[in-house]
Design an enzyme around this catalytic site. Structure first.
Site, short mmCIF file in Angstrom:
data_model
loop_
_atom_site.label_atom_id
_atom_site.label_comp_id
_atom_site.label_asym_id
_atom_site.label_seq_id
_atom_site.Cartn_x
_atom_site.Cartn_y
_atom_site.Cartn_z
N ASP A 29 4.87 50.99 -2.28
CA ASP A 29 3.86 49.93 -2.20
C ASP A 29 4.29 48.78 -3.12
OD1 ASP A 29 0.59 49.91 -1.27
OD2 ASP A 29 1.26 48.41 -2.73
N HIS A 98 -1.75 53.49 7.88
CA HIS A 98 -0.88 53.89 6.77
C HIS A 98 -1.62 54.81 5.82
CE1 HIS A 98 -2.91 50.09 5.74
NE2 HIS A 98 -2.95 50.53 4.50
#
Ligand code: AMP
Ligand code: ZN
Length: 112
Positions: A29, A98
């Site tokens: 991320d 996700h």
């Protein structure tokens, strides 16, 4: 299709890849909320958890198992959290399904 994560999958937008196979892609991320924070996404564009059908049952099972495997490879042996944000109230900002995997710190419950 104008989808950020579809562009990441094909390499049009750079990412820090952790794992890839025919069906899924895992990458760090960009704005980590824990020492370990990565995302696992299906390569197939699926808008969100609500858009899942029976066809994806096996795929989601595989993603979950792989998420745990990767978390442990990255040192989360004391545990980790798998999160899916769905739509506006769930805090979803990217409309490609996700799963967040967070670990290597003690996470609070319930979330804010
Ligand atoms: P969500 O809010 O559940 O939709 O999560 C979207 C996540 O994607 C956020 O945690 C963002 O930090 C992350 N993100 C956005 N753009 C990128 C990018 N280019 N590379 C990696 N992660 C990203
Ligand atoms: Zn997409």
């Amino acid at each position: 299709m104008d989808c950020l994560f579809c562009k990441i999958i094909v390499g049009e937008i750079p990412s820090e890849k952790i794992y890839e196979d025919d069906d899924m892609y895992a990458f760090k991320d960009i704005d980590p909320q824990a020492p370990v924070h990565f995302l696992v996404i299906p390569k197939k564009h699926i808008q969100d958890a609500d858009a899942l059908t029976e066809e994806e049952d096996a795929l989601i099972g595989r993603i979950f198992r792989k998420a745990g495997e990767l978390a442990k490879e990255l040192g989360c042996d004391k545990g980790y959290r798998i999160v899916n944000n769905c739509k506006e109230d769930g805090g979803q900002t990217v409309n490609h399904l996700h799963f967040h995997i967070l670990g290597q710190r003690s996470l609070q419950w319930p979330p804010g």
